[in-house]
Design a protein around this motif. Structure first.
Motif, PDB file in Angstrom:
ATOM      1  N   LEU D  24     -11.895 -10.268   8.040  1.00 40.96           N
ATOM      2  CA  LEU D  24     -11.695  -8.866   8.386  1.00 40.96           C
ATOM      3  C   LEU D  24     -11.569  -7.978   7.144  1.00 40.96           C
ATOM      4  O   LEU D  24     -11.816  -6.776   7.214  1.00 40.96           O
ATOM      5  N   PHE D  25     -11.163  -8.553   6.032  1.00 41.28           N
ATOM      6  CA  PHE D  25     -10.950  -7.777   4.815  1.00 41.28           C
ATOM      7  C   PHE D  25     -11.623  -8.468   3.633  1.00 41.28           C
ATOM      8  O   PHE D  25     -11.720  -9.696   3.608  1.00 41.28           O
ATOM      9  N   ILE D  27     -11.185  -8.631  -0.467  1.00 37.00           N
ATOM     10  CA  ILE D  27     -10.395  -8.218  -1.632  1.00 37.00           C
ATOM     11  C   ILE D  27     -11.367  -7.965  -2.776  1.00 37.00           C
ATOM     12  O   ILE D  27     -12.087  -8.868  -3.201  1.00 37.00           O
ATOM     13  N   VAL D  37      -8.873  -3.226  -1.609  1.00 36.37           N
ATOM     14  CA  VAL D  37      -9.310  -4.054  -0.481  1.00 36.37           C
ATOM     15  C   VAL D  37     -10.277  -3.242   0.376  1.00 36.37           C
ATOM     16  O   VAL D  37     -10.053  -2.047   0.607  1.00 36.37           O
ATOM     17  N   ARG D  38     -11.349  -3.887   0.825  1.00 34.79           N
ATOM     18  CA  ARG D  38     -12.350  -3.242   1.673  1.00 34.79           C
ATOM     19  C   ARG D  38     -12.228  -3.749   3.102  1.00 34.79           C
ATOM     20  O   ARG D  38     -12.007  -4.936   3.322  1.00 34.79           O
ATOM     21  N   MET D  39     -12.383  -2.843   4.055  1.00 31.96           N
ATOM     22  CA  MET D  39     -12.433  -3.236   5.460  1.00 31.96           C
ATOM     23  C   MET D  39     -13.818  -2.892   6.002  1.00 31.96           C
ATOM     24  O   MET D  39     -14.124  -1.716   6.227  1.00 31.96           O
ATOM     25  N   HIS D  45     -12.817  -1.407  15.523  1.00 27.39           N
ATOM     26  CA  HIS D  45     -11.967  -0.457  14.819  1.00 27.39           C
ATOM     27  C   HIS D  45     -12.205   0.990  15.224  1.00 27.39           C
ATOM     28  O   HIS D  45     -11.553   1.888  14.706  1.00 27.39           O
ATOM     29  N   TRP D  59      -3.688  -0.909   9.313  1.00 27.76           N
ATOM     30  CA  TRP D  59      -3.852  -2.320   9.015  1.00 27.76           C
ATOM     31  C   TRP D  59      -4.410  -2.515   7.594  1.00 27.76           C
ATOM     32  O   TRP D  59      -3.931  -3.366   6.829  1.00 27.76           O
ATOM     33  N   LEU D  60      -5.393  -1.707   7.252  1.00 28.46           N
ATOM     34  CA  LEU D  60      -5.960  -1.795   5.903  1.00 28.46           C
ATOM     35  C   LEU D  60      -4.908  -1.428   4.852  1.00 28.46           C
ATOM     36  O   LEU D  60      -4.784  -2.106   3.821  1.00 28.46           O
ATOM     37  N   CYS D  63      -2.517  -4.297   4.549  1.00 25.87           N
ATOM     38  CA  CYS D  63      -3.150  -5.456   3.911  1.00 25.87           C
ATOM     39  C   CYS D  63      -3.307  -5.211   2.407  1.00 25.87           C
ATOM     40  O   CYS D  63      -3.011  -6.093   1.596  1.00 25.87           O
ATOM     41  N   ALA D  64      -3.768  -4.023   2.015  1.00 24.76           N
ATOM     42  CA  ALA D  64      -4.000  -3.747   0.593  1.00 24.76           C
ATOM     43  C   ALA D  64      -2.688  -3.814  -0.180  1.00 24.76           C
ATOM     44  O   ALA D  64      -2.631  -4.348  -1.294  1.00 24.76           O
ATOM     45  N   ASP D  96     -17.734   1.499   5.722  1.00 31.29           N
ATOM     46  CA  ASP D  96     -16.596   0.704   5.250  1.00 31.29           C
ATOM     47  C   ASP D  96     -15.494   1.602   4.693  1.00 31.29           C
ATOM     48  O   ASP D  96     -15.757   2.668   4.130  1.00 31.29           O
TER      49      ASP D  96
END
Lengths: 136, 136, 136, 136
Positions: D24-25, D27, D37-39, D45, D59-60, D63-64, D96
């Motif tokens: 999903l991500f 790095i 971090v890229r989603m 989404h 969420w991004l 996560c980042a 993205d």
């Protein structure tokens, strides 16, 4: 894009609309979408242990962001804070505090951005705020 | 669970550790995990248009939550605000402001909760804050 | 003031505009300026240790507040979150999560309020969010 | 100060402790006190109008920041979000999303910082978050 008001014009405007704050803040620089404001520390801002109080830091963050908004949209006394979220990260030193404000979004009705607060001479920030102003 | 300190004990403690705030706030009630604090309005809190300023409302929210923490954990000068998020919702009236603080989580190291601010006599709140205190 | 839409009308509206969320949330009640929404837990919401993830709790808070806004202003797909501040206070249990949303200010352009999140059957909230929605 | 883990080591760690997030991500980079971090966007989404949903942006951001914490303190599955405040500023493009996380304070028990979110190729950020992680 350049700033719509100079430091001197903003000082005059604030003296006129917020006379009770005269002398509490020093505007050091303004630019498009940003401002740097200094708060000379005196006893009224301190809390036990000699550090700057939370409300004083809030006030500086609010003032620095307001100055950045004025620099970006011109004379507008009725722009008001609608949200401020502030994280206090380190104990400030017993010296002047600097607020660096940055506007991340300048819309017609809202300005959103953040302010980083530093004790003069410290490398690490003491607090960080994000804020939203409503523009009438 | 009952409050660990009475209103009188908290007033004495605050006079001792925050002498510069003496007379600025009136503690109306404390209970387990909550407190009500009044801020009598004077000129220093006002902004253009005669309303209470954002920093003054922040200060009341911070004070009311600190009083709720003291009521819950006892005399502890070093509990400090680590986060405050405040939404300014309505223009306050030109009268005393009341802060109702509520602790939602009292952990060993953190207290988390919110504060609702009212202009005396108004039905709708003027501001709402959520805050986290670090407990040493 | 009464709710402008019933639970059934809101469910129909959400199925139409957010078909991808169908079945993820159960609207339990709506009233003027409030809503209660349940999120049945399944594996996609979990993080290590079997607890509900932060993004899933954010999603529930966002959904519950959106439902309260719909109940208060009627069918409006374009109302969008402009700010969300969420405090995670306790580890959720491995069971359904309930979100209780309350609107503190319903203006023409903004709705401001908070959402308290509970694990079903627990007495203490697991998270608390404050949020602002922009109304087009 | 250099990063304690490489991108590859963080990817392996996340695959192990968050297998459900695999794929999903992406790095992109880590450094001391920061991460990018890229989603990659897919249908799950999106919300009406084809833009990325608020919960996906949360969420991004989460996560980042977690990746920045891992890069700074090493393998620690139990670091958890205690506060997230997010301002949604612009409608994301249908492409993205990139999250740039920066740690402003890394203490023994807390990490505090912010995350700026960009739609790839846009000059202006779409959202900005500040967050606190509790470190066990």
């Amino acid at each position: 894009m350049s700033a719509k008001l100079t430091v001197g014009e903003i000082v005059d405007f604030l003296d006129e609309v917020f006379p009770q704050a005269r002398g509490l803040f020093v505007i050091e620089e303004v630019g498009p979408l940003r401002a740097r404001v200094r708060m000379p520390i005196d006893e009224q801002h301190l809390r036990p242990g000699g550090t700057v109080s939370g409300p004083a830091m809030f006030w500086l963050a609010d003032c620095a962001f307001y100055v950045a908004v004025l620099a970006s949209i011109g004379r507008e006394a009725q722009a008001v804070t609608s949200n401020m979220n502030i994280n206090f990260m380190r104990r400030p030193a017993h010296c002047d505090l600097i607020g660096d404000a940055r506007i991340l979004k300048l819309g017609r009705r809202l300005a959103v951005g953040d302010v980083t607060l530093w004790s003069e001479g410290m490398e690490q920030p003491v607090a960080h705020a994000t804020t939203t102003y409503a523009i009438p």
